[in-house]
Design a protein around this motif. Structure first.
Motif: not given
Length: 302
Positions: A66-73, A87-103
């Protein structure tokens, strides 16, 4: 038809440097998505093959990319729900959605290897019913300000879980091959992902079951995504008894067109299931060269 690519996650070629090179090159070439998969354990003596012997964590890998790409899903295909609390998976995936810009595309499964359930401290029995409740809790964690849940399998005391996934919760895609799993995808998910062992000559039948279940549930089957993990092997043309997605670039492109005609909306080429590339004993540099050849030869629009 959207075209994606599986990043190096299995075997000797699954190094951070190779992940970075493949991800950036795929984005440059116009691929729509990058994908990972999960293997928690490789039990001693299990015959499932070398592709599963050494596998990087899929969520950590996509967080890095997520940190080395900008467009690709960025796709998970899949992580198995029973190995995480909701609760753990929800937290991890919410963070990944956020840091990837919704990808993020969140592909989820039920698991099938008994030893992984033992190591995770959860039973295999009832995992279908468990999945239905799991998905309900996961989506509530992503959307409700305060969640309180007490069900058959999971309990959450009245709690906040923030931040919510931004800009919106990721699409949830379900794996599975049994008819009950296909129907669950049609009833509950945003799409379905085929397995590495899928018979691609009968994919139309599986898509029909998913769509039929969606219609029965009052959902629009035309809004669902149908994603094929392409066990792709670039080889010479004209092989006898050639399996789909094995052969020359022209033959593989023809196979992709046939999958589109069967109702598939997305294919990602996954070289992790080619033993010449992903074997633990393969030369990582040679594997990368093969991957770069495939990236160029199979790129969208080429």
């Amino acid at each position: 038809m959207k075209i994606g690519f599986g990043v190096p996650v299995s075997g000797s070629w699954a190094t951070p440097a190779n992940m970075l090179l493949v991800a950036r090159r795929a984005e440059e070439l116009g691929y729509d998505s990058l994908w990972t998969f999960q293997r928690l354990l490789y039990p001693v003596g299990n015959p499932m093959g070398p592709v599963y012997r050494s596998v990087q964590d899929p969520i950590v890998t996509l967080s890095f990319l997520a940190g080395v790409t900008s467009r690709v899903r960025l796709g998970l295909a899949v992580v198995n729900m029973p190995f995480y609390s909701p609760a753990l998976l929800a937290k991890q995936l919410a963070s990944l959605q956020d840091v990837s810009g919704g990808r993020l595309d969140a592909g989820l499964g039920l698991g099938w290897l008994p030893e992984e359930f033992v190591a995770s401290g959860v039973p295999m029995e009832g995992r279908g019913r468990r999945a239905v409740e799991y998905l309900q809790v996961l989506r509530r964690l992503w959307t409700e300000e305060i969640i309180s849940h007490k069900g058959e399998f999971y309990e959450i005391p009245p709690s906040y879980q923030d931040p919510k996934p931004r800009p919106a919760p990721p699409p949830v895609l379900l794996g599975g091959t049994a008819e009950v799993a296909l129907r669950r995808a049609g009833q509950l998910a945003d799409g379905w992902i085929s397995s590495s062992r899928a018979d691609l000559t009968s994919i139309r039948d599986q898509i029909y079951i998913v769509k039929d279940a969606a219609r029965a549930a009052g959902r629009d089957p035309g809004a669902l995504r149908f994603i094929v993990r392409g066990v792709t092997r670039l080889r010479e043309a004209g092989l006898p008894d050639r399996r789909p997605l094995t052969g020359s670039p022209e033959e593989i492109r023809s196979d992709v067109e046939a999958l589109a005609a069967a109702g598939v909306t997305e294919v990602f080429h996954d070289l992790n299931f080619d033993p010449d590339i992903s074997s633990p004993d393969a030369d990582p540099a040679a594997s990368l060269r093969r991957a770069e050849e495939a990236l160029d030869a199979l790129a969208p629009g080429e």
